[in-house]
Design an enzyme around this catalytic site. Structure first.
Site, short mmCIF file in Angstrom:
data_model
loop_
_atom_site.label_atom_id
_atom_site.label_comp_id
_atom_site.label_asym_id
_atom_site.label_seq_id
_atom_site.Cartn_x
_atom_site.Cartn_y
_atom_site.Cartn_z
N HIS A 276 1.89 12.04 -0.25
CA HIS A 276 1.39 13.39 -0.01
C HIS A 276 2.48 14.38 -0.41
O HIS A 276 3.49 14.53 0.28
CB HIS A 276 1.02 13.59 1.46
CG HIS A 276 -0.16 12.79 1.90
ND1 HIS A 276 -1.45 13.06 1.46
CD2 HIS A 276 -0.26 11.72 2.73
CE1 HIS A 276 -2.29 12.19 2.02
NE2 HIS A 276 -1.60 11.37 2.79
N VAL B 192 -2.24 -3.05 -3.77
CA VAL B 192 -2.44 -4.36 -4.39
C VAL B 192 -2.28 -5.40 -3.28
O VAL B 192 -1.35 -5.31 -2.47
CB VAL B 192 -1.46 -4.64 -5.55
CG1 VAL B 192 -1.88 -3.88 -6.79
CG2 VAL B 192 -0.03 -4.26 -5.19
N ARG B 193 -3.19 -6.35 -3.24
CA ARG B 193 -3.20 -7.27 -2.10
C ARG B 193 -3.68 -8.66 -2.53
O ARG B 193 -4.39 -8.82 -3.54
CB ARG B 193 -4.09 -6.73 -0.99
CG ARG B 193 -5.52 -6.46 -1.42
CD ARG B 193 -6.31 -5.73 -0.35
NE ARG B 193 -7.68 -5.44 -0.78
CZ ARG B 193 -8.04 -4.34 -1.43
NH1 ARG B 193 -7.14 -3.42 -1.72
NH2 ARG B 193 -9.30 -4.15 -1.78
N HIS C 206 -2.57 7.27 -4.47
CA HIS C 206 -2.70 6.07 -3.64
C HIS C 206 -2.68 4.83 -4.53
O HIS C 206 -3.27 4.80 -5.60
CB HIS C 206 -4.03 6.13 -2.88
CG HIS C 206 -4.51 4.79 -2.38
ND1 HIS C 206 -5.54 4.10 -2.98
CD2 HIS C 206 -4.09 4.02 -1.34
CE1 HIS C 206 -5.74 2.96 -2.32
NE2 HIS C 206 -4.88 2.88 -1.34
N HIS D 162 -6.01 8.30 -16.39
CA HIS D 162 -6.97 7.27 -16.80
C HIS D 162 -6.53 6.53 -18.06
O HIS D 162 -6.89 5.36 -18.23
CB HIS D 162 -8.36 7.90 -16.96
CG HIS D 162 -9.07 8.06 -15.66
ND1 HIS D 162 -9.82 7.06 -15.09
CD2 HIS D 162 -9.09 9.10 -14.78
CE1 HIS D 162 -10.31 7.47 -13.94
NE2 HIS D 162 -9.88 8.71 -13.72
N SER E 193 0.85 -1.18 0.00
CA SER E 193 0.00 0.00 0.00
C SER E 193 0.89 1.23 0.00
O SER E 193 1.85 1.31 0.77
CB SER E 193 -0.90 0.01 1.23
OG SER E 193 -1.74 1.15 1.23
N GLY F 29 -5.87 -5.61 14.79
CA GLY F 29 -4.78 -5.38 15.73
C GLY F 29 -3.45 -5.23 15.04
O GLY F 29 -2.41 -5.61 15.58
N GLY F 30 -3.49 -4.68 13.82
CA GLY F 30 -2.26 -4.47 13.06
C GLY F 30 -1.42 -3.36 13.65
O GLY F 30 -1.77 -2.72 14.64
N ARG F 31 -0.31 -3.12 13.03
CA ARG F 31 0.63 -2.11 13.52
C ARG F 31 0.09 -0.71 13.20
O ARG F 31 0.06 -0.29 12.05
CB ARG F 31 2.00 -2.32 12.88
CG ARG F 31 3.09 -1.45 13.48
CD ARG F 31 4.45 -1.89 12.96
NE ARG F 31 5.51 -1.14 13.60
CZ ARG F 31 6.01 0.00 13.12
NH1 ARG F 31 5.52 0.50 12.01
NH2 ARG F 31 6.99 0.62 13.75
#
Length: 307
Positions: free
Chosen positions: A98, A111-112, A108, A147, A94, A260-262
């Site tokens: 900015h 990909v997961r 932004h 686009h 991810s 409960g991730g970082r």
């Protein structure tokens, strides 16, 4: 899907993270991404890479994570009740950039890959992700270019892919309480497993690889545009919309916090400086008022040079 598939996805994601950091740091020209390697007590790890206070990038993050667990958070199971009680593995990259200059848009990418397993059941897997652009002072040619590259990323997988995932981006990156889009969209997809694993994997690689092709030319074109206090103040005000979306609607943020991730890595996506002003309105016909004309869906592949 063979047993080495997650290994292949992990290696691609790590390579993508490295490439993005190298290219974005080169475009910034004055700073590098630091590396923070973290490990999760239950199972998993990540590499959070952040560049701050650069000449061009005020804060940029490119994060990799690969975590496992035995209980999925509500953000996942509300749409997939069949996954309750599944052991799962989720990995992804991810990135949120900015920029310092208000004429350079925020961008932004995500990909997961997700895989869940139950005893005596075939694995359940899918890919997700996309990319979108959030300008403050939009330029039509930048939006069209963005686009065009998004369409190019989708083209090998069918003519219907870009329109479908573009529409999903317009729907997903939408602030319901503001009744406006977060920016000018791009691509968004989730639960992607309608093709073979190999084709789906090829697709997320195409999306990941095209992100910097879409974004870096825009940075290069706008990063030296002169600006003053008015433009900076408007950028900080509009950044508030980005924060609102990420903390209220973003599925990845909700998943990470519920899981409960970082926290430091999850909230890396927020801008370093932001302002909220009560009931602020732009002056009629001002450059700031022009943004409102861009904050609704349109077919950017057919747009003319005037709006």
């Amino acid at each position: 899907m063979n047993i080495i598939a997650p290994v292949m996805v992990r290696q691609y994601l790590l390579n993508l993270q490295t490439d993005l950091c190298q290219q974005l740091a080169a475009e910034d020209g004055s700073a590098q991404f630091g590396v923070d390697h973290w490990q999760r007590a239950e199972s998993g790890e990540g590499f959070t890479r952040v560049l701050e206070n650069g000449a061009v990038i005020e804060r940029g993050g490119v994060n990799f994570s690969d975590v496992q667990g035995s209980t999925l958070p509500p953000a996942a199971t509300v749409q997939h009740p069949e996954l309750v009680g599944c052991h799962f593995r989720a990995m992804g990259v991810s990135s949120v950039i900015h920029p310092r200059n208000p004429y350079v848009p925020t961008a932004h990418l995500n990909v997961r890959f997700f895989i869940a397993e139950k005893p005596d059941h075939a694995p359940i897997w899918w890919f997700g992700g996309g990319f979108d652009l959030t300008p403050y002072y939009p330029f039509i040619e930048d939006c069209v270019h963005w686009h065009q590259i998004a369409e190019r990323a989708c083209r090998p997988f069918g003519e219907e892919v870009y329109p479908r995932f573009k529409e999903q981006a317009d729907t997903y990156f939408f602030l319901k309480h503001r009744q406006e889009t977060r920016g000018i969209g791009g691509l968004f997809f989730d639960d992607l497993n309608e093709w073979s694993f190999e084709t789906c994997f090829d697709f997320i690689r195409s999306v990941g690889d095209h992100f910097v092709k879409a974004y870096r030319p825009v940075i290069a074109k706008r990063k030296t545009t002169p600006y003053g206090e008015v433009e900076r103040a408007f950028q900080l005000y509009r950044r508030g919309r980005y924060v609102e979306f990420n903390l209220i609607f973003d599925r990845g943020t909700l998943f990470g916090l519920q899981f409960g991730g970082r926290t430091e890595s999850i909230l890396m996506s927020l801008p370093p400086v932001v302002q909220w002003r009560y009931d602020w309105r732009s002056e009629l016909h001002s450059p700031e008022a022009k943004l409102a004309e861009f904050l609704h869906p349109r077919d950017w592949l057919k747009v003319s040079n005037t709006i």
